[in-house]
Design an enzyme around this catalytic site. Sequence first.
Site, PDB file in Angstrom:
ATOM      1  N   ASP A  30      -8.347 -30.535  49.976  1.00  0.00           N
ATOM      2  CA  ASP A  30      -8.968 -30.843  51.271  1.00  0.00           C
ATOM      3  C   ASP A  30     -10.121 -31.827  51.144  1.00  0.00           C
ATOM      4  O   ASP A  30     -11.148 -31.702  51.823  1.00  0.00           O
ATOM      5  CB  ASP A  30      -9.451 -29.560  51.943  1.00  0.00           C
ATOM      6  CG  ASP A  30     -10.508 -28.821  51.112  1.00  0.00           C
ATOM      7  OD1 ASP A  30     -10.630 -29.122  49.905  1.00  0.00           O
ATOM      8  OD2 ASP A  30     -11.209 -27.958  51.683  1.00  0.00           O
ATOM      9  N   HIS A  43     -14.629 -57.796  34.738  1.00  0.00           N
ATOM     10  CA  HIS A  43     -15.214 -56.810  35.645  1.00  0.00           C
ATOM     11  C   HIS A  43     -16.743 -56.787  35.604  1.00  0.00           C
ATOM     12  O   HIS A  43     -17.395 -56.388  36.567  1.00  0.00           O
ATOM     13  CB  HIS A  43     -14.655 -55.428  35.283  1.00  0.00           C
ATOM     14  CG  HIS A  43     -14.977 -54.353  36.253  1.00  0.00           C
ATOM     15  ND1 HIS A  43     -14.343 -54.214  37.458  1.00  0.00           N
ATOM     16  CD2 HIS A  43     -15.885 -53.341  36.192  1.00  0.00           C
ATOM     17  CE1 HIS A  43     -14.819 -53.166  38.106  1.00  0.00           C
ATOM     18  NE2 HIS A  43     -15.766 -52.627  37.360  1.00  0.00           N
ATOM     19  N   SER A  93     -18.414 -52.374  41.243  1.00  0.00           N
ATOM     20  CA  SER A  93     -17.345 -51.463  40.844  1.00  0.00           C
ATOM     21  C   SER A  93     -17.312 -50.243  41.770  1.00  0.00           C
ATOM     22  O   SER A  93     -17.113 -50.379  42.979  1.00  0.00           O
ATOM     23  CB  SER A  93     -17.530 -51.078  39.370  1.00  0.00           C
ATOM     24  OG  SER A  93     -16.415 -50.377  38.878  1.00  0.00           O
TER      25      SER A  93
END
Length: 433
Positions: A358, A411, A144
Site C-alpha cells: 500500500d 551520472h 539523481s
Amino acid sequence: MPTHRHPGTLISDHTFRVPLDHADPTGEQIEVYAREVVAAGAQRESLPWLLFLQGGPGGRSPRPVGRDEWLDRALDDYRVLLLDQRGTGRSTPVDRHTLPLRGDAAAQARYLAYFRADSIVRDCELIRREFLGNAGQWSLLGQSYGGFCTLTYLSYAPQGVREAFVTGGLAGLRRTPEAVYRAAYPRVQRKVEAHYTRYPQDADTVRTVVRRLREQEVRLPGGGVLTAEAFQTLGMLLGTGNGSHTLHYLLEESTLPGVPFADAFLAQVERHLSFTGRPLYAVLHESIYGQRSVSPHGTRWAAQSVRAEFPRFDVDRALAENLPVLLTGEMIYPWMFATDPALAPLAEAADLLAEREDWPDLYDPGQLARNEVPVAAAIYHDDMYVDTGDSLDTARSVRGLRTWVTDEYEHDGLRVSGGRVLDRLIRLVRGEL
C-alpha cells in the site's frame, strides 16, 4: 545558529523539528539538519534560496570546503541550503543501532515507511515556510534520487517552487520496480563490456577473483563476507565518469604472492561495498519505486527476481563456459542483509518493506501535465543508474520541462563538471538557450 567561515563562503547550521508522520503533526518528532551556504560578503544580500536534494536514497548532503564543485556556480546567484534528508547525516539517524530501539521488525518497517520522497518533500515545505513564509518560493536542484524528490515536490507542493533543476534524476512516473530492473540489467552489461574493452586484462582478473571466492570464504576487515555475488556489485562504480579507471586500479591490487587477497585490496573493496555509512540506501532502495496505483503487489525484491531473466550475470555459468564475468550495478539483493554486518539487524524490516502493498503514489501525472514551474533537466545519454528512455518519457509528461541530453558526462556530471552542468540548466530555465 552556529556559523563558520570556509574560503569564500559563510556556513550556518540549522536544525528543525518535524513530525515523523506529517499527517499527525502533534505526534512523534524527529530532527532534520540543513547547512546554509552563502558567498563571503553576500550574507546580508537578499538572495533567492536554492535547496539541494541529494542523491540516494539515504545520501547525506555534500560537505563543502569553500566554493567547490557546483557550489561555485550556484553561489553566484543563490543562497544554498544543503539538506541532510531525514535519517541521514546530522538528521535523526537510522542505522543498526537506532532502528532496533523502535521495537520488533513490524514496528521498524512502519517507521521506515516515513523516509521516502513524500515525507522528505513535506519536511522541505515546513522548512520553506519557516524561512520564507507561506507565500515564499525557492529553487530546487535535485541530483539523481534528489530529482525523484523534485518530481514529487512538483506533484504535490508546486506552490513552493520558483524553478527546478534536475540532473540525472527524471524517474519513470508509471514504471513498476520489475520494469526498472529489466531496463537496468542491459545498461549495466553495456558498461561492463565497455570496461573490459578498455582494460581487457580485467576480465581475467575478475574471473580469478570470483573463482577464489567460490572456493573459500573470505572476510572483509569489518567482518562482512565477500561472496562472488557481493564482488559483482563493484560494477556500481561504472556509472560515474572515472569509475572504470577506479575499478581497474582496484583490481590490479587484488593479489599478492603467497596470499589469496591483499589486505589493501580487501580494505578498498569494503569501502565500496559496505553500507555502514548509508544503511537507508539498501533498506529503502526498492521502496522508492513503490506506488500502489502502479505496483499494488509491492516491490518484492524486484532486482533479485528479475535477475534470473538475464543469465549472463550468473557467476557459475560464466566460469563454466569461460565467459567474462559480468558485474552488477545499482541493485539491492536480499542476501546483502546476511553478508553485511551493518545491514544484518535490519533484515526482517527490509523483508516487510519488500512485501508492503500500500505504498502511496509518489507522483501526480495530472499535476505534472499542468505544471507551471520552470524546469530544466540534464539527461545523460547512457546513464547506468536512471534509464534514459524513462527520463525522456517523463520529460515529455511534465509541462514546460526543457531537457539537455548529453554524452559529455556520466551520472556524476553535476559534481565533476565544475559548475558547467548547473550553469547550462540555469540558462535553459532563463530562456538564454
